[in-house]
Scaffold this motif. Sequence first.
Motif, short mmCIF file in Angstrom:
data_model
loop_
_atom_site.label_atom_id
_atom_site.label_comp_id
_atom_site.label_asym_id
_atom_site.label_seq_id
_atom_site.Cartn_x
_atom_site.Cartn_y
_atom_site.Cartn_z
N VAL A 245 0.86 -1.18 0.00
CA VAL A 245 0.00 0.00 0.00
C VAL A 245 0.90 1.23 0.00
N GLU A 246 0.58 2.17 -0.88
CA GLU A 246 1.35 3.41 -0.93
C GLU A 246 0.41 4.60 -0.74
N LEU A 247 0.71 5.40 0.26
CA LEU A 247 -0.02 6.63 0.53
C LEU A 247 0.87 7.79 0.08
N LEU A 248 0.32 8.65 -0.75
CA LEU A 248 1.08 9.75 -1.33
C LEU A 248 0.36 11.07 -1.08
N SER A 249 1.11 12.09 -0.78
CA SER A 249 0.48 13.41 -0.61
C SER A 249 0.13 13.98 -1.98
N VAL A 250 -0.99 14.66 -2.06
CA VAL A 250 -1.41 15.34 -3.28
C VAL A 250 -0.93 16.78 -3.20
N PRO A 251 -0.41 17.37 -4.30
CA PRO A 251 0.10 18.74 -4.25
C PRO A 251 -0.88 19.72 -3.62
N GLU A 252 -0.33 20.70 -2.90
CA GLU A 252 -1.16 21.65 -2.16
C GLU A 252 -2.05 22.50 -3.07
N ASP A 253 -1.67 22.65 -4.34
CA ASP A 253 -2.48 23.47 -5.24
C ASP A 253 -3.64 22.69 -5.86
N PHE A 254 -3.94 21.52 -5.30
CA PHE A 254 -5.15 20.78 -5.68
C PHE A 254 -6.17 20.92 -4.56
N PRO A 255 -7.42 21.29 -4.84
CA PRO A 255 -8.02 21.48 -6.15
C PRO A 255 -7.48 22.70 -6.90
N GLY A 256 -7.59 22.64 -8.22
CA GLY A 256 -6.99 23.66 -9.06
C GLY A 256 -7.94 24.78 -9.42
N ASP A 257 -7.65 25.40 -10.55
CA ASP A 257 -8.41 26.58 -10.98
C ASP A 257 -9.73 26.24 -11.64
N SER A 258 -9.89 25.00 -12.08
CA SER A 258 -11.13 24.63 -12.78
C SER A 258 -11.38 23.13 -12.63
N PRO A 259 -12.65 22.71 -12.73
CA PRO A 259 -12.95 21.28 -12.69
C PRO A 259 -12.25 20.50 -13.81
N GLN A 260 -12.10 21.12 -14.97
CA GLN A 260 -11.41 20.46 -16.07
C GLN A 260 -9.96 20.13 -15.70
N GLU A 261 -9.28 21.09 -15.13
CA GLU A 261 -7.89 20.88 -14.71
C GLU A 261 -7.82 19.78 -13.65
N GLU A 262 -8.75 19.79 -12.72
CA GLU A 262 -8.74 18.78 -11.66
C GLU A 262 -8.96 17.38 -12.23
N ALA A 263 -9.90 17.26 -13.18
CA ALA A 263 -10.15 15.96 -13.80
C ALA A 263 -8.91 15.44 -14.52
N GLU A 264 -8.21 16.32 -15.21
CA GLU A 264 -7.00 15.92 -15.93
C GLU A 264 -5.92 15.45 -14.95
N ARG A 265 -5.80 16.12 -13.83
CA ARG A 265 -4.76 15.77 -12.87
C ARG A 265 -5.08 14.45 -12.16
N VAL A 266 -6.35 14.23 -11.84
CA VAL A 266 -6.75 12.96 -11.22
C VAL A 266 -6.47 11.80 -12.17
N ASN A 267 -6.85 11.98 -13.44
CA ASN A 267 -6.61 10.92 -14.41
C ASN A 267 -5.12 10.64 -14.58
N ALA A 268 -4.31 11.69 -14.61
CA ALA A 268 -2.87 11.51 -14.76
C ALA A 268 -2.28 10.75 -13.58
N LEU A 269 -2.77 11.05 -12.38
CA LEU A 269 -2.28 10.38 -11.18
C LEU A 269 -2.64 8.90 -11.20
N ILE A 270 -3.88 8.58 -11.58
CA ILE A 270 -4.30 7.18 -11.62
C ILE A 270 -3.60 6.45 -12.76
#
Length: 300
Positions: A245-270
């Motif tokens: 199991v790996e627990l990782l911190s998410v960057p402090e600037d998340f959530p971002g400036d828009s839902p679109q940006e957030e969706a892209e970053r979540v997908n990239a992380l997964i």
Amino acid sequence: MALPLNNPSNWPALLALALIRMTVALPHRLRLAIGRGAGRLAMRVMRKRRAIALRNLQLCFPEWSDTHRKAVLKAHFESLGMGLVELAMAAWCPDPQIGDLVEVKGAEHLEAALSEGRGVIAMSGHFSALEFTARALDFPPPGLVAVYRPGGNAVFAYLINRARLRTASDTLSKYDVRGMVKALRSGAVLWYAGDQMTDAKSAELAPFFGEPAMTGTALGRLARISGAPIVSWFTRRLKDGRYRVELLSVPEDFPGDSPQEEAERVNALIEEQVRRAPEQYYWIHRRFKRRPAPLPDPYD
């Protein structure tokens, strides 16, 4: 949740549940071997799901040869079979056995997030060993609250609910946003899968392995409303039969400036985690469904 014993249509699933329950008493390597065999059988029987998984692999890994893709498809169904056995282990294995099999890395990220006193969103994706490995984590009061999708087979729902309540203090429907915010404000850890949308109104079209996918935006909205920090939570079955199991911190600037940006970053992380063990991700889900026109439905 009680077992649905009175409906004859559930009896085949109840028989399967009894057989799965029996594997818990077996040596771990034998359990996994039985799971792999069950997965190979499922691959033959579940033709529709097999076609969906193959199509997903074609979309996400166009650079692979057909031979390699089919090998990963087989390994994927074996992983699903092992995941079913691991679900029974999550429901009935004693705690010491879990601890012997699971290695936890990055627990300090969860501890740091909890110290802020605003609850924590534990964001993950749909990986086959996640339910079992969750039991290796320690969640201080008020504990873990698991988000689930209502519906599905009643016997399977019973098994998932029993397994989750060995770890979680409560479960919430993925449609219960108010309940999620309340849980976070009470200081709970909210277990949330970020790789599927709740509905089209709360989703953005974002690339997943370069392919447009409708992606839920509730994660960013929950973080903004509650002020809770986010920790990503991923698990992997290792070649020696153990788990990490790996627990990782998410960057402090998340959530971002828009839902679109957030969706892209979540997908990239997964996506980054999927590449580490592609066969362990849930490819039998129609990840690219309900895309807006003029994008075609890749499963037609």
